[in-house]
Design a protein around this motif. Structure first.
Motif, PDB file in Angstrom:
ATOM      1  N   ASP A 248      14.610  -7.463 -23.614  1.00  0.00           N
ATOM      2  CA  ASP A 248      13.932  -8.753 -23.653  1.00  0.00           C
ATOM      3  C   ASP A 248      12.827  -8.744 -22.597  1.00  0.00           C
ATOM      4  OD1 ASP A 248      13.056 -11.318 -23.701  1.00  0.00           O
ATOM      5  OD2 ASP A 248      15.037 -12.237 -23.705  1.00  0.00           O
ATOM      6  N   ASP A 249      11.594  -8.604 -23.058  1.00  0.00           N
ATOM      7  CA  ASP A 249      10.471  -8.466 -22.122  1.00  0.00           C
ATOM      8  C   ASP A 249      10.089  -9.796 -21.485  1.00  0.00           C
ATOM      9  OD1 ASP A 249       8.802  -6.845 -20.731  1.00  0.00           O
ATOM     10  OD2 ASP A 249       7.352  -6.531 -22.338  1.00  0.00           O
ATOM     11  N   MET A 250      10.674 -10.888 -21.953  1.00  0.00           N
ATOM     12  CA  MET A 250      10.400 -12.174 -21.313  1.00  0.00           C
ATOM     13  C   MET A 250      11.280 -12.381 -20.085  1.00  0.00           C
ATOM     14  SD  MET A 250       7.954 -13.092 -23.026  1.00  0.00           S
ATOM     15  CE  MET A 250       7.656 -14.614 -22.151  1.00  0.00           C
ATOM     16  N   GLU A 251      12.308 -11.573 -19.942  1.00  0.00           N
ATOM     17  CA  GLU A 251      13.154 -11.648 -18.743  1.00  0.00           C
ATOM     18  C   GLU A 251      12.363 -11.097 -17.560  1.00  0.00           C
ATOM     19  OE1 GLU A 251      16.199 -12.676 -18.030  1.00  0.00           O
ATOM     20  OE2 GLU A 251      16.707 -13.355 -20.059  1.00  0.00           O
ATOM     21  N   PRO A 252      12.338 -11.791 -16.440  1.00  0.00           N
ATOM     22  CA  PRO A 252      11.527 -11.288 -15.319  1.00  0.00           C
ATOM     23  C   PRO A 252      12.042  -9.968 -14.748  1.00  0.00           C
ATOM     24  CG  PRO A 252      12.685 -13.338 -14.736  1.00  0.00           C
ATOM     25  CD  PRO A 252      12.936 -13.089 -16.185  1.00  0.00           C
ATOM     26  N   THR A 253      13.362  -9.797 -14.664  1.00  0.00           N
ATOM     27  CA  THR A 253      13.873  -8.550 -14.074  1.00  0.00           C
ATOM     28  C   THR A 253      14.860  -7.827 -14.995  1.00  0.00           C
ATOM     29  OG1 THR A 253      15.496  -9.862 -12.871  1.00  0.00           O
ATOM     30  CG2 THR A 253      13.553  -9.159 -11.637  1.00  0.00           C
ATOM     31  N   ASP A 254      15.909  -8.504 -15.408  1.00  0.00           N
ATOM     32  CA  ASP A 254      16.974  -7.836 -16.176  1.00  0.00           C
ATOM     33  C   ASP A 254      16.551  -7.704 -17.640  1.00  0.00           C
ATOM     34  OD1 ASP A 254      18.238  -7.971 -13.774  1.00  0.00           O
ATOM     35  OD2 ASP A 254      19.489  -9.685 -14.325  1.00  0.00           O
ATOM     36  N   LYS A 255      15.645  -6.771 -17.893  1.00  0.00           N
ATOM     37  CA  LYS A 255      15.028  -6.698 -19.224  1.00  0.00           C
ATOM     38  C   LYS A 255      15.900  -5.990 -20.255  1.00  0.00           C
ATOM     39  CE  LYS A 255      10.275  -6.921 -17.548  1.00  0.00           C
ATOM     40  NZ  LYS A 255       9.756  -8.114 -18.231  1.00  0.00           N
ATOM     41  N   VAL A 256      16.789  -5.118 -19.769  1.00  0.00           N
ATOM     42  CA  VAL A 256      17.614  -4.349 -20.714  1.00  0.00           C
ATOM     43  C   VAL A 256      19.089  -4.676 -20.486  1.00  0.00           C
ATOM     44  CG1 VAL A 256      18.300  -2.013 -21.440  1.00  0.00           C
ATOM     45  CG2 VAL A 256      15.919  -2.479 -20.808  1.00  0.00           C
ATOM     46  N   ARG A 257      19.804  -4.949 -21.569  1.00  0.00           N
ATOM     47  CA  ARG A 257      21.256  -5.159 -21.502  1.00  0.00           C
ATOM     48  C   ARG A 257      21.919  -4.225 -22.504  1.00  0.00           C
ATOM     49  NH1 ARG A 257      22.551 -10.499 -19.083  1.00  0.00           N
ATOM     50  NH2 ARG A 257      20.537 -11.056 -18.203  1.00  0.00           N
TER      51      ARG A 257
END
Ligand SMILES: NC(=O)c1ccc[n+]([C@@H]2O[C@H](COP(=O)([O-])OP(=O)(O)OC[C@H]3O[C@@H](n4cnc5c(N)ncnc54)[C@H](O)[C@@H]3O)[C@@H](O)[C@H]2O)c1
Length: 343
Positions: A248-257
């Protein structure tokens, strides 16, 4: 060609608009690069360049860039309809080219650029930014090392309420990124493409499109693109036989889960209800670093110029993406009929 790996490469940026100004900023500050010139038809854009970067030549004449033999690399971030002609002229002038997406608006044009680059021995690179995104590199590693198991399918959404273009529709404006990522992650080319979409705002310019890429071995990529949507969304989900991953590229830091979730098949199960076992495991957020993808892309362009290496998003990869987009466009025109990529 100059193969001195320590030299500063002189670069020109053509088109200093909303996106091109990011190239201007990046090359102005990148070690190993000298921003030599910025070319734009808009005098206000040139004025801004003169004021922000006093040592940089600002010109409305593309010829000035082509004639300056000290300029090795040309970055083309002008209108999509200009990419082909400007890239062709730069390659013919023996300059290395980084052309923004969409590389061209027709496969024949992309083929010609590949041909001219081969003939001149110049580097031809396409601005498929996501291929330089640390999150995509992480997903590729998870696929390649089999951590997610067999990659079954992926879907991505590139949506917002934003810039409505006239030159290119939502497929050609947003699609290159997701098509490039799908091809990269599957490591394969789709056989068939289907696409449905609609032009609500301007006649003939599709605002929303749903594209499906049908890969060999029943693998699927579904891509939803729109500039007419209430939410800004930049998300890719990949589903494998062992794990699932969301970028999720809209997440500021935790982009990958990474979700340790899936459905295990137990052929030896006695009871039918045990045959398909749903597994809910942990969610892991890997550290992927915070380097700006554009910086990595521009650095890669410089490295390829200096060493003669082939870019990750080279002209052939760009051509492949354009062929897939052209098949999707044909499917759109045929109201969603399946269209083979190799026609
Ligand atoms: N890689 C990415 O993530 C990304 C993101 C946004 C846009 N883009 C691409 O970058 C390109 C530019 O997009 P934008 O949003 O900056 O558009 P824009 O309209 O804001 O800017 C385009 C600029 O090019 C200039 N220009 C047009 N024709 C020219 C010519 N013949 N010579 C010199 N300058 C010329 C215009 O005056 C304008 O300043 C498009 O192809 C777009 O798809 C890529």
């Amino acid at each position: 060609m100059n193969r001195d790996v320590n030299r500063a490469v002189r670069v020109a940026v053509v088109g200093a608009g909303e996106w091109g100004k990011n190239h201007v900023r990046t090359f102005a500050h990148l070690r190993g690069a000298t921003l030599a010139s910025v070319c734009d038809l808009d005098s206000a854009k040139l004025e801004a360049v003169r004021s922000d970067y006093p040592g940089v030549a600002a010109t409305a004449r593309y010829d000035d860039v082509l004639r300056d033999s000290s300029i090795e690399g040309v970055v083309i971030a002008s209108f999509a309809s200009k990419h082909f002609e400007q890239a062709r002229l730069a390659l013919a002038a023996k300059k290395h080219v980084l052309v923004e997406k969409p590389m061209t608006l027709a496969p024949e044009e992309a083929e010609e650029l590949v041909h001219v680059a081969d003939q001149t021995g110049c580097c031809l690179m396409v601005g498929h930014l996501l291929l330089y995104h640390p999150a995509v590199a992480k997903m590729k590693a998870l696929v390649a090392n089999q951590e997610i198991g067999d990659l079954f399918y992926l879907y991505s959404q590139r949506l917002n309420l934003g810039r409505v273009r006239k030159d290119e529709n939502a497929l050609w404006s947003f699609g290159p990124h997701d098509v490039a990522v799908a091809v990269y992650l599957f490591g394969d080319e789709p056989e068939v493409v289907t696409a449905k979409g609609e032009a609500f705002l301007q006649q003939g310019v599709v605002d929303v499109v749903f594209v499906t890429l049908h890969f060999p071995r029943r693998k699927l990529a579904h891509i939803h693109l729109s500039w007419l949507d209430p939410h800004k969304t930049r998300r890719t989900t990949i589903v494998g036989s062992k794990k699932m991953v969301v970028f999720d590229d809209m997440e500021p830091t935790d982009k990958v889960r990474i979700y340790d979730k899936g459905v295990d098949i137990k052929p030896q199960a006695v009871a039918y209800e045990d045959y398909l076992h749903v597994r809910f495991g942990d969610v892991l957020i890997p550290h992927i670093g915070s380097i700006e993808p554009l910086r990595l892309e521009c650095q890669h362009f410089l490295d390829c110029i200096r060493t003669g290496a082939r870019p990750m998003s080279d002209g052939r990869q760009g051509l492949q993406v354009i062929r897939i987009l052209a098949a999707a466009q044909r499917s759109l025109d045929l109201d969603g009929a399946p269209v083979p990529v190799k026609g």
